[in-house]
Design an enzyme around this catalytic site. Structure first.
Site, PDB file in Angstrom:
ATOM      1  CE  LYS A  22     -20.007 -31.123  20.314  1.00 22.18           C
ATOM      2  NZ  LYS A  22     -19.597 -30.620  21.625  1.00 22.18           N
ATOM      3  CG  ASN A  23     -16.192 -28.896  20.145  1.00 23.01           C
ATOM      4  OD1 ASN A  23     -17.348 -28.986  20.563  1.00 23.01           O
ATOM      5  ND2 ASN A  23     -15.274 -29.824  20.369  1.00 23.01           N
ATOM      6  NE  ARG A  92     -16.680 -28.778  30.380  1.00 25.11           N
ATOM      7  CZ  ARG A  92     -16.123 -28.454  31.533  1.00 25.11           C
ATOM      8  NH1 ARG A  92     -16.708 -28.780  32.651  1.00 25.11           N
ATOM      9  NH2 ARG A  92     -14.990 -27.803  31.568  1.00 25.11           N
ATOM     10  CB  CYS A 116     -20.052 -35.213  27.626  1.00 26.74           C
ATOM     11  SG  CYS A 116     -20.520 -36.189  26.232  1.00 26.74           S
ATOM     12  NE  ARG A 121     -15.853 -32.170  29.861  1.00 26.92           N
ATOM     13  CZ  ARG A 121     -16.349 -32.171  28.627  1.00 26.92           C
ATOM     14  NH1 ARG A 121     -17.439 -32.808  28.356  1.00 26.92           N
ATOM     15  NH2 ARG A 121     -15.736 -31.528  27.667  1.00 26.92           N
ATOM     16  N   PRO A 122     -13.674 -30.259  35.837  1.00 28.48           N
ATOM     17  CG  PRO A 122     -11.585 -30.158  36.876  1.00 28.48           C
ATOM     18  CD  PRO A 122     -12.423 -31.003  35.948  1.00 28.48           C
ATOM     19  CB  ILE A 123     -15.117 -24.681  35.799  1.00 24.60           C
ATOM     20  CG1 ILE A 123     -15.805 -24.551  37.169  1.00 24.60           C
ATOM     21  CG2 ILE A 123     -16.001 -25.430  34.824  1.00 24.60           C
ATOM     22  CD1 ILE A 123     -17.015 -23.631  37.114  1.00 24.60           C
ATOM     23  CG  ASP A 124      -9.302 -26.256  38.211  1.00 21.81           C
ATOM     24  OD1 ASP A 124      -9.990 -26.881  37.382  1.00 21.81           O
ATOM     25  OD2 ASP A 124      -8.082 -26.445  38.346  1.00 21.81           O
ATOM     26  CG  LEU A 125      -7.432 -25.025  34.447  1.00 15.97           C
ATOM     27  CD1 LEU A 125      -7.211 -25.925  33.235  1.00 15.97           C
ATOM     28  CD2 LEU A 125      -6.086 -24.583  35.009  1.00 15.97           C
ATOM     29  CG  ASP A 305     -13.863 -34.266  21.187  1.00 12.09           C
ATOM     30  OD1 ASP A 305     -13.925 -34.744  22.334  1.00 12.09           O
ATOM     31  OD2 ASP A 305     -14.162 -33.078  20.940  1.00 12.09           O
ATOM     32  NE  ARG A 397     -24.217 -33.058  24.410  1.00  8.63           N
ATOM     33  CZ  ARG A 397     -22.976 -33.391  24.749  1.00  8.63           C
ATOM     34  NH1 ARG A 397     -22.709 -34.602  25.160  1.00  8.63           N
ATOM     35  NH2 ARG A 397     -22.000 -32.517  24.702  1.00  8.63           N
TER      36      ARG A 397
HETATM   37  C1  UD1 Z   1     -13.467 -28.991  24.691  1.00  3.70           C
HETATM   38  C2  UD1 Z   1     -14.395 -29.573  23.665  1.00  3.70           C
HETATM   39  C3  UD1 Z   1     -14.477 -31.075  23.825  1.00  3.70           C
HETATM   40  C4  UD1 Z   1     -13.076 -31.686  23.789  1.00  3.70           C
HETATM   41  C5  UD1 Z   1     -12.151 -30.982  24.757  1.00  3.70           C
HETATM   42  C6  UD1 Z   1     -10.708 -31.433  24.625  1.00  3.70           C
HETATM   43  C7  UD1 Z   1     -16.004 -27.817  23.272  1.00  3.70           C
HETATM   44  C8  UD1 Z   1     -17.398 -27.371  23.372  1.00  3.70           C
HETATM   45  N1  UD1 Z   1     -15.712 -28.992  23.827  1.00  3.70           N
HETATM   46  O1  UD1 Z   1     -14.016 -29.295  25.962  1.00  3.70           O
HETATM   47  O2  UD1 Z   1     -15.267 -31.602  22.760  1.00  3.70           O
HETATM   48  O3  UD1 Z   1     -13.163 -33.044  24.142  1.00  3.70           O
HETATM   49  O4  UD1 Z   1     -12.173 -29.563  24.535  1.00  3.70           O
HETATM   50  O5  UD1 Z   1     -10.252 -31.260  23.343  1.00  3.70           O
HETATM   51  O6  UD1 Z   1     -15.168 -27.172  22.645  1.00  3.70           O
HETATM   52  N2  UD1 Z   1      -9.836 -29.098  33.021  1.00  3.70           N
HETATM   53  C9  UD1 Z   1      -9.548 -28.786  34.335  1.00  3.70           C
HETATM   54  N3  UD1 Z   1      -9.950 -27.573  34.811  1.00  3.70           N
HETATM   55  C10 UD1 Z   1     -10.607 -26.652  34.041  1.00  3.70           C
HETATM   56  C11 UD1 Z   1     -10.885 -26.984  32.690  1.00  3.70           C
HETATM   57  C12 UD1 Z   1     -10.491 -28.214  32.205  1.00  3.70           C
HETATM   58  O7  UD1 Z   1      -8.965 -29.582  35.050  1.00  3.70           O
HETATM   59  O8  UD1 Z   1     -10.935 -25.561  34.536  1.00  3.70           O
HETATM   60  C13 UD1 Z   1      -9.432 -30.424  32.511  1.00  3.70           C
HETATM   61  C14 UD1 Z   1     -10.644 -31.258  32.081  1.00  3.70           C
HETATM   62  O9  UD1 Z   1     -11.199 -31.921  33.186  1.00  3.70           O
HETATM   63  C15 UD1 Z   1     -10.013 -32.202  31.087  1.00  3.70           C
HETATM   64  C16 UD1 Z   1      -8.944 -31.333  30.420  1.00  3.70           C
HETATM   65  O10 UD1 Z   1      -8.714 -30.244  31.299  1.00  3.70           O
HETATM   66  O11 UD1 Z   1      -9.423 -33.270  31.736  1.00  3.70           O
HETATM   67  C17 UD1 Z   1      -9.350 -30.794  29.060  1.00  3.70           C
HETATM   68  O12 UD1 Z   1     -10.500 -30.018  29.177  1.00  3.70           O
HETATM   69  P1  UD1 Z   1     -10.806 -28.782  28.235  1.00  3.70           P
HETATM   70  O13 UD1 Z   1      -9.713 -28.603  27.249  1.00  3.70           O
HETATM   71  O14 UD1 Z   1     -11.182 -27.630  29.074  1.00  3.70           O
HETATM   72  O15 UD1 Z   1     -12.090 -29.304  27.459  1.00  3.70           O
HETATM   73  P2  UD1 Z   1     -13.468 -28.561  27.260  1.00  3.70           P
HETATM   74  O16 UD1 Z   1     -13.234 -27.131  26.933  1.00  3.70           O
HETATM   75  O17 UD1 Z   1     -14.393 -28.903  28.356  1.00  3.70           O
END
Ligand code: UD1
Length: 417
Positions: A22-23, A92, A116, A121-125, A305, A397
């Site tokens: 999936k990922n 997401r 989920c 799960r912010p998107i600042d990065l 996961d 999912r």
């Molecule tokens: C992806 C996977 C998910 C897995 C996760 C960690 C997919 C579709 N999903 O999710 O199954 O659990 O990797 O291996 O591939 N964060 C920030 N700011 C950001 C982005 C992330 O603070 O802009 C934080 C998140 O809140 C979290 C951590 O970074 O605490 C890891 O998130 P991230 O690696 O981005 O996971 P996803 O890509 O959402």
């Protein structure tokens, strides 16, 4: 709303082929938008999240159809750069579309993503990296408005190796002018899979799988046929199913290099695991041993996961286990549901202490998120009597008919809608 009814007490036996990841397929589907040539993705899992991604691609003007377990995508006629609320909230991973939409149209209007419920799960990065690529971003009223007219290669330092941010930035950078470097990139196998796909499509990306990724912007798209890597989390979940029932199963279509931390922990729990080139055999112990410390970390650390599934295993271990969840802040929702089945655990911040009990008992429980839901099914496999897992749509999912996979290994699980 559907539910899974699990009859406990069957030792799993037999063999099964692991589906595509999936990922891996989600970001690769997003990347398809960057091309105007036909794309065929083989070995795709039939999952709710994948179908939602197809809805997004179709909304943007692409054609996207299943052909058995392949997906046939053509983004030549894509004509929208807008992600509406209803689609963003379903998935997401809609955020992965931001990079490709910007790459393709040099502008984007997005709603904040859903997904989920396992933390903020912010998107600042993602946004910080896109700004570094010279995208102008305005955030207002729950929308992200991006102007990418001047999309330009840059050096990006991620504060944290976010999987999604790394993938999104790779997909924007391949369409930018000039060279980009991503430092402190995530190293998950799915990122390497995305790199391999992008390169077949005509892009120049190197370094995925390490923490520095280099991208030469600009490419002439070519038609692609690509096979998605096996799902290491489905593999790990099935391994836990064997471990928790004292079963003996073989899994085909696996990549041993992706499973190091999972194999290591399950051996520690007393499983006998034979790993071959693209398959493995796992035999569960009579009763699992406790796991002294499981800490979730970015790859190649133990995957978040797999935390819930290993938590389920620890509930029946002979001793007390400790699990620290470092990646997401709200990912122990399965603990209170497992308690309904007789599991004994204590939570403090990001740490769970689990005292193993000899037996769980079947109960009515509710899946709160994808992997937590799978953990409840695993617990049901070894519990006395019947376990009913409500809200099974969370599980759908990420697992293609989990009940069919488990039943083909001798379990007794059926679905009620
Ligand atoms: C992806 C996977 C998910 C897995 C996760 C960690 C997919 C579709 N999903 O999710 O199954 O659990 O990797 O291996 O591939 N964060 C920030 N700011 C950001 C982005 C992330 O603070 O802009 C934080 C998140 O809140 C979290 C951590 O970074 O605490 C890891 O998130 P991230 O690696 O981005 O996971 P996803 O890509 O959402």
């Amino acid at each position: 709303m559907s539910r899974l009814v699990v009859q406990g007490g069957k030792k799993l036996k037999g063999s099964i082929e692991v589906p595509g990841a999936k990922n891996a397929v989600l970001p690769i589907l997003a990347a398809s938008l960057l091309s105007t040539k036909p794309i065929r993705l083989e070995h795709c899992p039939h999952l709710l999240d994948v179908d939602n991604m197809l809805l997004i691609l179709r909304y943007l003007g692409c054609s996207a159809e299943w052909d058995q377990d392949s997906l046939v995508i053509n983004a030549a006629s894509a004509d929208k750069c807008v992600m509406p609320d209803h689609l963003a909230k379903e998935l997401r991973s809609s955020i992965f579309m931001l990079g490709p939409v910007l790459g393709r149209f040099k502008k984007a209007l997005f709603s904040y993503p859903g997904g989920c419920e396992i933390g903020h799960r912010p998107i600042d990065l993602h946004l910080h990296g896109l700004s570094a690529l010279n995208v102008r971003i305005v955030e207002e009223h729950g929308h992200i408005i991006c102007d990418g007219k001047e999309l330009t290669g840059a050096s990006i330092h991620l504060d944290y190796p976010s999987v999604g941010a790394t993938e999104n930035l790779m997909m924007a950078a391949v369409a930018a002018k000039g060279q980009s470097m991503i430092f402190n990139a995530a190293r998950e196998p799915e990122i390497e899979d995305l790199q391999n796909f992008l390169n077949l499509m005509g892009c120049q990306v190197s370094g995925a799988g390490t923490s520095t990724i280099a991208i030469n912007g600009g490419f002439e798209p070519c038609p692609v046929t690509y096979r998605i890597i096996p799902d290491r989390i489905v593999t790990g979940t099935l391994m836990c199913a064997a471990a928790i029932t004292g079963g003996d199963i073989q899994l085909y279509n696996i990549r041993p290099a992706h499973l190091g931390s999972i194999v290591s922990k399950l051996r520690e729990a007393g499983c006998a695991i034979d790993v071959y080139a693209d398959s493995l055999r796992i035999r569960g112990p009579h009763r699992p041993r406790e796991l002294k410390l499981v800490e979730t970390l970015p790859h190649p650390g133990f995957p978040t996961d797999m935390q819930a599934q290993v938590f389920a295993l620890c509930t029946i271990a002979d001793g007390t286990s400790i699990i620290v969840e470092n990646v997401f802040e709200n990912r122990f929702k399965h603990a209170s549901e497992l308690a309904r089945m007789g599991a004994v655990s204590m939570l403090k911040d990001r740490t769970a202490i689990i005292r193993g009990v000899p037996r769980l008992t079947g109960a009515q429980v509710t899946a709160r998120d994808l992997r937590g839901g799978a953990a409840l099914v695993l617990a049901g496999l070894c519990a006395d009597g019947t376990t009913v897992v409500n809200s099974a749509e969370h599980i759908d999912r990420g697992y293609e008919r989990l009940e069919n996979m488990l039943n083909s290994l001798g379990a007794e699980v059926y679905r009620e809608n």
